[in-house]
Design an enzyme around this catalytic site. Structure first.
Site, PDB file in Angstrom:
ATOM      1  N   ASP A 281       0.390  -1.333   0.205  1.00 59.79           N
ATOM      2  CA  ASP A 281       0.070   0.263   0.109  1.00 59.79           C
ATOM      3  C   ASP A 281       1.254   1.312   0.231  1.00 59.79           C
ATOM      4  OD1 ASP A 281      -2.567  -1.693   0.110  1.00 59.79           O
ATOM      5  OD2 ASP A 281      -2.239  -1.531   2.556  1.00 59.79           O
TER       6      ASP A 281
ATOM      7  N   LYS B  49       0.380  -7.555  -3.167  1.00 56.43           N
ATOM      8  CA  LYS B  49      -0.889  -7.315  -3.885  1.00 56.43           C
ATOM      9  C   LYS B  49      -0.197  -6.194  -3.402  1.00 56.43           C
ATOM     10  CE  LYS B  49      -4.385  -5.842  -0.480  1.00 56.43           C
ATOM     11  NZ  LYS B  49      -4.678  -5.055  -0.446  1.00 56.43           N
TER      12      LYS B  49
ATOM     13  N   ASP C  62      -5.272  -6.273  -6.197  1.00 56.19           N
ATOM     14  CA  ASP C  62      -6.368  -5.975  -5.757  1.00 56.19           C
ATOM     15  C   ASP C  62      -7.470  -5.219  -6.311  1.00 56.19           C
ATOM     16  OD1 ASP C  62      -8.581  -5.985  -3.478  1.00 56.19           O
ATOM     17  OD2 ASP C  62      -6.888  -5.078  -1.854  1.00 56.19           O
ATOM     18  N   LEU C  63      -8.744  -5.239  -7.297  1.00 55.84           N
ATOM     19  CA  LEU C  63      -9.099  -4.030  -7.265  1.00 55.84           C
ATOM     20  C   LEU C  63     -10.709  -4.397  -7.703  1.00 55.84           C
ATOM     21  CD1 LEU C  63      -7.040  -3.846 -11.466  1.00 55.84           C
ATOM     22  CD2 LEU C  63      -6.619  -2.563  -8.943  1.00 55.84           C
ATOM     23  N   LYS C  64     -11.146  -5.446  -7.015  1.00 52.94           N
ATOM     24  CA  LYS C  64     -12.408  -5.607  -6.823  1.00 52.94           C
ATOM     25  C   LYS C  64     -12.957  -4.912  -7.653  1.00 52.94           C
ATOM     26  CE  LYS C  64     -11.412  -5.002  -2.093  1.00 52.94           C
ATOM     27  NZ  LYS C  64     -10.100  -4.481  -1.883  1.00 52.94           N
ATOM     28  N   LEU C  65     -13.404  -5.962  -9.014  1.00 51.50           N
ATOM     29  CA  LEU C  65     -13.805  -5.572 -10.090  1.00 51.50           C
ATOM     30  C   LEU C  65     -16.038  -5.492  -9.809  1.00 51.50           C
ATOM     31  CD1 LEU C  65     -11.231  -5.528 -11.602  1.00 51.50           C
ATOM     32  CD2 LEU C  65     -12.399  -6.070 -13.612  1.00 51.50           C
TER      33      LEU C  65
ATOM     34  N   ASP D  96     -19.644  -4.431 -12.213  1.00 51.75           N
ATOM     35  CA  ASP D  96     -20.113  -4.065 -13.003  1.00 51.75           C
ATOM     36  C   ASP D  96     -20.596  -4.927 -13.910  1.00 51.75           C
ATOM     37  OD1 ASP D  96     -20.636  -1.462 -14.803  1.00 51.75           O
ATOM     38  OD2 ASP D  96     -18.850  -0.488 -14.687  1.00 51.75           O
TER      39      ASP D  96
ATOM     40  N   PRO E 155     -21.869  -8.478 -16.730  1.00 52.23           N
ATOM     41  CA  PRO E 155     -20.832  -8.736 -16.641  1.00 52.23           C
ATOM     42  C   PRO E 155     -20.335  -8.899 -17.922  1.00 52.23           C
ATOM     43  CG  PRO E 155     -22.665  -9.971 -16.157  1.00 52.23           C
ATOM     44  CD  PRO E 155     -22.989  -8.659 -16.637  1.00 52.23           C
TER      45      PRO E 155
ATOM     46  N   THR F 151     -18.765  -5.641 -19.385  1.00 59.36           N
ATOM     47  CA  THR F 151     -17.513  -4.778 -18.338  1.00 59.36           C
ATOM     48  C   THR F 151     -16.121  -5.753 -17.853  1.00 59.36           C
ATOM     49  OG1 THR F 151     -18.785  -2.741 -18.933  1.00 59.36           O
ATOM     50  CG2 THR F 151     -17.077  -2.844 -17.479  1.00 59.36           C
TER      51      THR F 151
ATOM     52  N   THR G 166     -15.057  -6.074   5.024  1.00 59.02           N
ATOM     53  CA  THR G 166     -14.948  -6.081   6.504  1.00 59.02           C
ATOM     54  C   THR G 166     -15.112  -4.887   7.283  1.00 59.02           C
ATOM     55  OG1 THR G 166     -12.491  -5.542   6.816  1.00 59.02           O
ATOM     56  CG2 THR G 166     -13.356  -7.695   7.223  1.00 59.02           C
TER      57      THR G 166
ATOM     58  N   GLN H  46      -7.402  -1.961  12.741  1.00 58.74           N
ATOM     59  CA  GLN H  46      -7.988  -3.070  12.173  1.00 58.74           C
ATOM     60  C   GLN H  46      -8.308  -3.969  13.865  1.00 58.74           C
ATOM     61  OE1 GLN H  46      -8.353  -4.512   9.207  1.00 58.74           O
ATOM     62  NE2 GLN H  46      -6.763  -4.660   8.549  1.00 58.74           N
TER      63      GLN H  46
ATOM     64  N   GLY I   3      -0.568  -5.966   5.307  1.00 55.18           N
ATOM     65  CA  GLY I   3       0.380  -5.324   5.446  1.00 55.18           C
ATOM     66  C   GLY I   3       1.352  -4.353   5.843  1.00 55.18           C
ATOM     67  N   ARG I   4       0.668  -3.641   6.678  1.00 55.90           N
ATOM     68  CA  ARG I   4       1.872  -2.604   7.602  1.00 55.90           C
ATOM     69  C   ARG I   4       2.408  -3.277   9.055  1.00 55.90           C
ATOM     70  NH1 ARG I   4      -3.501   0.937   9.233  1.00 55.90           N
ATOM     71  NH2 ARG I   4      -4.081  -1.035   8.660  1.00 55.90           N
TER      72      ARG I   4
HETATM   73  O1  C5P Z   1      -1.797  -3.200   7.467  1.00 59.30           O
HETATM   74  P1  C5P Z   1      -2.742  -4.214   6.852  1.00 59.30           P
HETATM   75  O2  C5P Z   1      -2.271  -4.999   7.188  1.00 59.30           O
HETATM   76  O3  C5P Z   1      -3.615  -3.586   8.197  1.00 59.30           O
HETATM   77  O4  C5P Z   1      -3.014  -4.349   5.750  1.00 59.30           O
HETATM   78  C1  C5P Z   1      -3.804  -4.867   5.230  1.00 59.30           C
HETATM   79  C2  C5P Z   1      -4.463  -4.842   3.501  1.00 59.30           C
HETATM   80  O5  C5P Z   1      -5.569  -5.863   3.522  1.00 59.30           O
HETATM   81  C3  C5P Z   1      -4.767  -3.887   3.314  1.00 59.30           C
HETATM   82  O6  C5P Z   1      -4.515  -3.557   1.821  1.00 59.30           O
HETATM   83  C4  C5P Z   1      -6.281  -3.432   3.467  1.00 59.30           C
HETATM   84  O7  C5P Z   1      -6.552  -2.817   2.701  1.00 59.30           O
HETATM   85  C5  C5P Z   1      -6.659  -5.256   2.898  1.00 59.30           C
HETATM   86  N1  C5P Z   1      -7.942  -5.208   3.503  1.00 59.30           N
HETATM   87  C6  C5P Z   1      -8.385  -5.372   4.965  1.00 59.30           C
HETATM   88  N2  C5P Z   1      -9.893  -5.753   5.308  1.00 59.30           N
HETATM   89  C7  C5P Z   1     -10.661  -5.914   3.457  1.00 59.30           C
HETATM   90  C8  C5P Z   1      -9.697  -6.448   2.869  1.00 59.30           C
HETATM   91  C9  C5P Z   1      -8.941  -5.708   2.433  1.00 59.30           C
HETATM   92  O8  C5P Z   1      -7.441  -4.929   5.548  1.00 59.30           O
HETATM   93  N3  C5P Z   1     -11.753  -6.344   4.365  1.00 59.30           N
END
Ligand code: C5P
Length: 232
Positions: free
Chosen positions: A10, A33, A60-63, A65, A67, A69, A120, A191, A211-212
């Site tokens: 990210d 990702k 991770d673009l979560k399409l 629209d 079908p 497209t 979530t 989170q 991520g972090r």
């Molecule tokens: O930094 P962190 O570990 O919280 O990052 C989690 C990654 O997963 C981020 O890219 C966040 O957008 C993604 N994500 C999430 N919860 C979801 C779907 C995706 O944290 N339900």
């Protein structure tokens, strides 16, 4: 399917992303990702560059629209040679089938296709009051996972706490890709529903998205290796 750790890159731009990935030279090449921010900012070239460095990519673009497209967009993403992509299950079974069709290359190969069930960030209250979905959130998640499976998809993105429920409904080979991962001794950030890599393994996640805990660590490579040790 072998378990793996996916690092959520990210970052706002190409330079920061590549400088981060430079740290991993020599060792195992992490599965990464790429989300909307980096893809829309840096363009498809960033995908080609990261692939050329030998990483697997979850785009991770979560399409979501109509079908036709989604099918056409998936043809483009498939040609980028990514390894995993996703759609919103709310787009319907017909849309998910179209996505799968678009993704499948002439030689029959394709990236993994995963569905987002309920984000979530969506509370049961918002689902019921704003979206007028009367069912409970867990019921919705299981139904959307079953729809994804009926459409031929490989799995869903869900919280690790939902993974067991999805596996029970759809079987152990239906993949669960789970964010919301934190080390036992670390900050939660924003989170809420979190688990450790070790617990995610026990629950049955196939891929954890981290991520972090890795990107913001003093030593990202050590943090990545700790995830691998606990999870893989
Ligand atoms: O930094 P962190 O570990 O919280 O990052 C989690 C990654 O997963 C981020 O890219 C966040 O957008 C993604 N994500 C999430 N919860 C979801 C779907 C995706 O944290 N339900």
């Amino acid at each position: 399917m072998n378990r793996d750790v996916i690092i959520a890159c990210d970052f706002p731009n190409r330079e920061t992303t590549l400088a981060f990935l430079d740290r991993f030279q020599g060792g195992r090449k992490p599965f990464v990702k790429i989300g909307m921010e980096l893809f829309y900012g840096a363009g498809p070239e960033i995908v080609r560059e990261i692939k050329a460095r030998g990483h697997r990519i979850f785009l991770d673009l979560k399409l979501h629209d109509i079908p036709n497209t989604v099918k056409k967009a998936m043809q483009v993403l498939s040609a980028l040679d990514v390894d995993m992509v996703n759609v919103h299950a709310a787009g319907t079974v017909a849309m998910m089938r179209a996505a799968l069709e678009g993704l499948t290359r002439a030689d029959g190969t394709r990236p993994l296709l995963i569905a987002v069930t309920q984000l979530t960030s969506t509370s049961q209250e918002a689902m019921q009051q704003e979206l007028l979905i009367g069912a409970g959130i867990n019921e919705t998640i299981v139904k959307y996972a079953r729809n994804a499976q009926d459409a031929g998809l490989d799995g869903v993105v869900c919280s690790p706490l939902e993974a067991a429920m999805v596996k029970e409904a759809c079987g152990s080979s239906f993949l669960t890709v789970t964010p919301g991962i934190r080390f036992a001794d670390a900050a939660k950030d924003d989170q809420v529903r979190i688990t450790t890599p070790a617990r995610a393994r026990e629950i049955g996640s196939d891929f954890i998205v981290v991520g972090r805990p890795i990107t913001a660590a003093d030593d990202p490579v050590a943090a990545y290796e700790r995830c691998l040790e606990e999870f893989v």
